[in-house]
Design an enzyme around this catalytic site. Sequence first.
Site, PDB file in Angstrom:
ATOM      1  N   HIS A   1      27.617 -32.539  10.837  1.00  0.00           N
ATOM      2  CA  HIS A   1      28.264 -33.488  11.757  1.00  0.00           C
ATOM      3  C   HIS A   1      29.080 -34.497  10.966  1.00  0.00           C
ATOM      4  O   HIS A   1      28.752 -34.825   9.817  1.00  0.00           O
ATOM      5  CB  HIS A   1      27.207 -34.215  12.588  1.00  0.00           C
ATOM      6  CG  HIS A   1      27.767 -34.997  13.736  1.00  0.00           C
ATOM      7  ND1 HIS A   1      28.402 -34.426  14.807  1.00  0.00           N
ATOM      8  CD2 HIS A   1      27.799 -36.346  13.973  1.00  0.00           C
ATOM      9  CE1 HIS A   1      28.781 -35.361  15.660  1.00  0.00           C
ATOM     10  NE2 HIS A   1      28.432 -36.538  15.174  1.00  0.00           N
TER      11      HIS A   1
ATOM     12  N   CYS B   1      33.265 -32.279  16.465  1.00  0.00           N
ATOM     13  CA  CYS B   1      33.218 -33.452  15.584  1.00  0.00           C
ATOM     14  C   CYS B   1      34.255 -33.394  14.468  1.00  0.00           C
ATOM     15  O   CYS B   1      34.958 -34.374  14.209  1.00  0.00           O
ATOM     16  CB  CYS B   1      31.817 -33.639  15.006  1.00  0.00           C
ATOM     17  SG  CYS B   1      31.245 -32.307  13.922  1.00  0.00           S
TER      18      CYS B   1
ATOM     19  N   HIS C   1      32.482 -40.612  17.354  1.00  0.00           N
ATOM     20  CA  HIS C   1      32.229 -39.227  16.980  1.00  0.00           C
ATOM     21  C   HIS C   1      32.085 -38.382  18.237  1.00  0.00           C
ATOM     22  O   HIS C   1      31.891 -38.906  19.345  1.00  0.00           O
ATOM     23  CB  HIS C   1      30.955 -39.138  16.120  1.00  0.00           C
ATOM     24  CG  HIS C   1      29.711 -39.557  16.839  1.00  0.00           C
ATOM     25  ND1 HIS C   1      28.617 -38.734  16.991  1.00  0.00           N
ATOM     26  CD2 HIS C   1      29.364 -40.717  17.484  1.00  0.00           C
ATOM     27  CE1 HIS C   1      27.668 -39.364  17.665  1.00  0.00           C
ATOM     28  NE2 HIS C   1      28.092 -40.571  17.976  1.00  0.00           N
TER      29      HIS C   1
END
Length: 249
Positions: free
Chosen positions: A203, A151, A215
Amino acid sequence: MSIYACNLSIVPLRAESSHRSEIVSQVLFGENFEILEEGIDFTRIRLLESKYEGWIQKHQFAPVILAGVNKNVIVDIYGAKATSDSRTVNLLHGTAITGNTLNIGEEHYTIVGALRETTLADFETEFPKLIQYYVNTPYMWGGRSIFGIDCSGFSQVVYRHFGVSLLRDAYQQAESGITVDFLTEIKAGDLAFFDNEAGKITHVGVMIDSETIIHASGRVRIDKMDSQGIFNAELNRYTHNLRIVKRYF
């Protein structure tokens, strides 16, 4: 201080000096670093730009003369090659280019291919290209390329395309930028950060608009996002809890 550089397309940067050790990141061709510790088969290094540390296998790098890093030119999504008399190295998107030629060890490379002078001026036309290029790229912990990416590696390479440097990990990236207070104020390119039950940021994703995010989770994917977090329509549930949204340009 002696400077070294990776002489392959992309190589693992590991937490420990073993092939079985976790890959914490990757090192791209020409990326400069200093040596911190010599092992038998691996060498512990610190990357000059990001200050990230880890172990790289010997024979995957060589000495380089640091003549000043040009942060304004990278390999574009269409790719490039570094060619010497004895080898050709395929260069991946986001690889920083210091000039048309580069010496790493005894090899004198000539760089040919699609190069990009990074700028924010063409964000509106280039950002959609990046979305199409990376969507469905497989998730890989520590990854930094279309062959596997995590990510924060994804947000980092998207921003590098426009000449903006980000640190490597999501929690590090969240420490800079300006907070976007209301979801309705989100603009394309803003970064949204998500935390776990312990409140740790784990994240990050790049906003496409105020309600849509791209993402890396399983793969690089496009999902809806609201004040609660990311909603995965395939699973019919929220997968990530929104913590904060930041703007960097």
